[in-house]
Design a protein around this motif. Structure first.
Motif, mmCIF file in Angstrom:
data_model
loop_
_atom_site.group_PDB
_atom_site.id
_atom_site.type_symbol
_atom_site.label_atom_id
_atom_site.label_comp_id
_atom_site.label_asym_id
_atom_site.label_seq_id
_atom_site.Cartn_x
_atom_site.Cartn_y
_atom_site.Cartn_z
ATOM 1 N N GLY A 194 1.578 -7.941 0.138
ATOM 2 C CA GLY A 194 0.703 -6.877 -0.321
ATOM 3 C C GLY A 194 -0.425 -7.450 -1.137
ATOM 4 O O GLY A 194 -1.103 -8.382 -0.716
ATOM 5 N N SER A 252 -7.374 -7.951 3.149
ATOM 6 C CA SER A 252 -6.569 -6.939 2.469
ATOM 7 C C SER A 252 -6.756 -6.968 0.958
ATOM 8 O O SER A 252 -6.435 -5.998 0.275
ATOM 9 C CB SER A 252 -5.094 -7.148 2.813
ATOM 10 N N GLY A 311 6.083 -0.710 -0.166
ATOM 11 C CA GLY A 311 5.490 -1.798 0.597
ATOM 12 C C GLY A 311 4.765 -1.311 1.827
ATOM 13 O O GLY A 311 4.777 -0.123 2.166
ATOM 14 N N GLY A 312 4.159 -2.281 2.538
ATOM 15 C CA GLY A 312 3.319 -1.942 3.675
ATOM 16 C C GLY A 312 3.986 -2.081 5.014
ATOM 17 O O GLY A 312 3.327 -2.042 6.047
ATOM 18 N N LEU A 332 0.272 3.762 -0.813
ATOM 19 C CA LEU A 332 0.123 2.602 0.059
ATOM 20 C C LEU A 332 -1.102 1.806 -0.373
ATOM 21 O O LEU A 332 -2.106 2.370 -0.807
ATOM 22 C CB LEU A 332 -0.068 3.034 1.519
ATOM 23 N N TRP A 333 -1.003 0.471 -0.245
ATOM 24 C CA TRP A 333 -2.201 -0.331 -0.472
ATOM 25 C C TRP A 333 -3.059 -0.312 0.799
ATOM 26 O O TRP A 333 -2.550 -0.120 1.898
ATOM 27 C CB TRP A 333 -1.860 -1.752 -0.889
ATOM 28 N N ALA A 342 -1.997 -1.084 4.667
ATOM 29 C CA ALA A 342 -0.571 -0.923 4.943
ATOM 30 C C ALA A 342 -0.353 0.038 6.105
ATOM 31 O O ALA A 342 -1.191 0.899 6.402
ATOM 32 C CB ALA A 342 0.137 -0.400 3.693
ATOM 33 N N ARG A 343 0.783 -0.100 6.749
ATOM 34 C CA ARG A 343 1.118 0.777 7.863
ATOM 35 C C ARG A 343 1.484 2.171 7.351
ATOM 36 O O ARG A 343 2.039 2.319 6.270
ATOM 37 C CB ARG A 343 2.294 0.197 8.649
ATOM 38 N N ARG A 349 -3.794 6.185 -0.487
ATOM 39 C CA ARG A 349 -4.130 4.765 -0.312
ATOM 40 C C ARG A 349 -4.929 4.298 -1.519
ATOM 41 O O ARG A 349 -5.993 4.848 -1.809
ATOM 42 C CB ARG A 349 -4.964 4.554 0.953
#
Length: 696
Positions: free
Chosen positions: A333, A360, A516-517, A546-547, A550-551, A566
């Motif tokens: 991340g 990212s 997490g992503g 989410l960062w 990320a999915r 996000r």
């Protein structure tokens, strides 16, 4: 421009070509190698050796082609040269020609390709022992780095398989007057580190070019002949011109018989130690002057050894403010980038840090006010796993050219980082968080520690989680590097009210999930389950944070009480939350503790990650959080209800408020970097980490 090539077809010929190009570059002569002349199946080290010299342009008028191993010219190579020679009309060829007729034949062939007569230079009798010549022109440049008070001894190919010789190396490494490094082949390096670990720095020939290794040597003792080893010959040339004492520890002392700049020395490592103490260390300055002033060292000067290959470029004027570069790996991340940004924000020197970061991470880094050079992420489109790192290597070299220090944050030291530190003579600083999993093999990472002048270890909040992976006065431990977000009661109420207005949902409990992503492990099932658990509760707003990058799953957007957010600044939401459901990575774990937020931890368990289970258990055992395994969804629901409906969130918050935590290490880490970067006296120069002696 100088275009370099080899007529040899073996991998070793291409290694010689890379060495030759690097020596030219050190001499200020711009050298290039045509991409089309290089095979596509090279090993990783050789690809990195050649990468910065490759070009796709053809020679033009006034350009000069230089050939190594010309005596091995084949018809196929002759055709390739005809195709790639462009408009170049000048050619210089190095080789060994056993007869005059062989030289005449080669001259005729090259004249046909270039339209003019080439300059041939016979290396048969160039003075190296055995009279067989070297594989290329041997020349060197004086090194640029300062000599430390504790000299660095390089042992070239001692017999590490011999227990007595190995014991002698260990004894030398125990000396407080020397820093010992070994140069050997790959097999011997692996065998040594299997038995002795990584605390004595060991290079194998292919991982470091002679011009870069020379910067890290003050005394050199070779136990192997120089004959036929172009890489080692160039190392000797660089050291000889730098006035480094050179010791011949080969049986019969054949090297010293041929080259007067070598001193005869004991042929085993056991008796070498007293010889160094009695003969070399007290007289090191005088021996160095004799070495640099010798006839052989004078012959190693480029203007003597090279037949007018070009005019060295003048050194660029020094930048009065030497750049300080931060390079966080992308990891899973944003943890590495955030840690670097927090530390860089505490730098008090006149140098403004610059960053090289993956896509990212760039938004986060820019939000802290730093300039960012983008790096290339690994992709399935790359044919080789390290192809992106080749591009990053070229970019990092350009970014840090003329710089002084490079700060890396990551678990694995990539080739791009490793080589940029070596080749740009940077003071390497490694921010290395610990808590590696017991089954992880981190031998490569620890081996590459040898190029770092300082290792900064941000500690864990709880003492039992801290393990030392390396020792020495180059290792500096600091408190947890953590981002703290402090909200007053009024600010917290205002933020929660704005969230309710934004999403049109009144709530009493704000639940934030940060799992997490989906790269380390798929957490979509757990997030979906949390959405379902919070859906019946009219008193809850559930934020899936989410960062960027990320999915996300479409199903998360269908719940009334859940919203997807996000952001790379989750800390402010964390500070306003009543409960956090999170992974237990270093940054997030410590933000939960230092922001006093009740949490349920669902540790990530990827084999390449830190030991999140241990971290989460340590908090749970102190009553500061709860731990749920990712597959325990029914237990997750019970814990969620216990925190929100049975007062556990308030009780945990009270315990968090009372716990004493270590002072954050953000500023201490910055000071440790400044000590290295701002050292103008060379006390912590770019000469490598100062390691503790091996433990036996």
């Amino acid at each position: 421009m100088l275009f370099c090539d080899t007529c040899g077809t073996e991998t070793r010929d291409l290694e010689d070509l890379a060495v030759f190009a690097s020596q030219l570059s050190a001499a200020g002569i711009r050298a290039r190698i045509q991409f089309a002349s290089i095979p596509t199946d090279l090993g990783r080290n050789l690809q990195f050796d050649l990468a910065r010299y490759l070009t796709d342009r053809l020679p033009g008028p006034g350009d000069h082609v230089v050939l190594l191993a010309s005596h091995r010219l084949t018809d196929a190579k002759l055709v390739a040269l005809r195709r790639l020679s462009g408009d170049a009309t000048r050619c210089t060829a190095f080789g060994t020609y056993p007869t005059r007729q062989a030289a005449i034949g080669l001259r005729a062939k090259l004249s046909y390709v270039f339209g003019s007569e080439p300059e041939l230079h016979d290396l048969t009798n160039d003075g190296w022992s055995g009279g067989a010549g070297s594989r290329g022109p041997v020349f060197g440049m004086p090194r640029r780095g300062k000599v430390p008070a504790r000299p660095r001894l390089l042992l070239v190919e001692p017999d590490l398989a011999d227990p007595r010789e190995a014991a002698g190396v260990v004894a030398l490494a125990l000396s407080q007057r020397l820093q010992v490094t070994i140069l050997t082949n790959g097999r011997a390096k692996r065998g040594w580190q299997t038995t002795n670990g990584t605390e004595v720095p060991v290079f194998h020939y292919g991982e470091v070019l002679p011009v870069d290794l020379a910067e890290r040597v003050d005394i050199c003792a070779t136990f192997t002949p120089l004959l036929g080893n172009y890489r080692l010959q160039c190392l000797v040339a660089n050291l000889g011109r730098s006035g480094v004492p050179l010791l011949d520890a080969t049986p019969g002392h054949a090297i010293a018989s041929d080259l007067e700049l070598f001193v005869r020395a004991p042929v085993d490592t056991v008796t070498l130690a007293p010889f160094l103490e009695a003969e070399i260390l007290p007289n090191r300055a005088e021996i160095g002057r004799r070495t640099a002033g010798s006839r052989t060292a004078a012959c190693f000067a480029p203007e003597v050894a090279l037949p007018d290959l070009g005019t060295p470029a003048p050194d660029a004027p020094a930048d009065p403010i030497a750049p300080l570069a931060f390079v966080p790996t992308n990891g899973i991340g944003l943890g590495h980038a955030q840690r670097c940004a927090l530390v860089a924000g505490e730098i008090a020197s006149d140098t403004k840090p610059v960053f090289a970061a993956f896509p990212s991470c760039t938004r986060l880094v820019k939000s802290y006010g730093f300039d960012v050079m983008p790096m290339i992420s690994r992709s399935d489109a790359h044919r080789q796993s390290f192809e992106n790192d080749l591009v990053n290597y070229v970019r990092l070299r350009a970014l840090t050219a003329g710089g002084r220090s490079l700060v890396f944050d990551g678990g694995y030291v990539f080739d791009s980082i490793y080589r940029t530190i070596l080749e740009n003579r940077l003071r390497g600083i490694w921010i290395r968080r610990g808590l590696w999993q017991p089954a992880q093999d981190n031998s490569v990472a620890l081996d590459r520690e040898k190029v770092f002048a300082r290792v900064i270890v941000p500690l864990e909040a709880f003492a039992e989680l801290n393990t030392r992976y390396s020792h020495g006065d180059h290792v500096r431990e600091v408190g947890p590097v953590v981002r703290r977000t402090t909200l007053s009661a009024r600010e917290r109420d205002t933020l929660r009210a704005s969230l309710a207005a934004r999403y049109g949902l009144d709530f009493d409990h704000l639940v934030v999930s940060l799992l997490g992503g989906g790269i380390a492990a798929d957490r979509s099932a757990q997030i979906q389950a949390l959405c379902g658990m919070t859906e019946p509760r009219s008193d809850v707003l559930h934020l899936v944070v989410l960062w960027p990058g990320a999915r996300q799953e479409p199903g998360w957007f269908g719940w009334r009480r859940t919203r997807v957010v996000r952001t790379d600044r989750a800390g402010i939401l964390l500070a306003a939350a009543d409960l956090c459901v999170a992974a237990a990575g270093y940054n997030l774990f410590h933000e939960v503790l230092y922001n006093r937020t009740p949490a349920i931890f669902l540790p990530q368990t990827g084999a390449f990650m830190d030991d999140q289970n241990a971290r989460a258990r340590a908090a749970s055992e102190r009553g500061l959080a709860s731990v749920v395994e990712p597959n325990e969804l029914m237990r997750l629901e019970r814990e969620l209800n216990r925190f929100l409906s049975r007062g556990e969130a308030e009780a945990t918050a009270a315990r968090l408020a009372r716990i004493d935590l270590p002072e954050p290490g953000n500023r201490a880490a910055a000071r440790a970097i400044e000590e290295v970067h701002d050292d103008d006296h060379g006390l912590l120069d770019d000469t490598g980490a100062r390691h503790a002696a091996p433990r036996r």
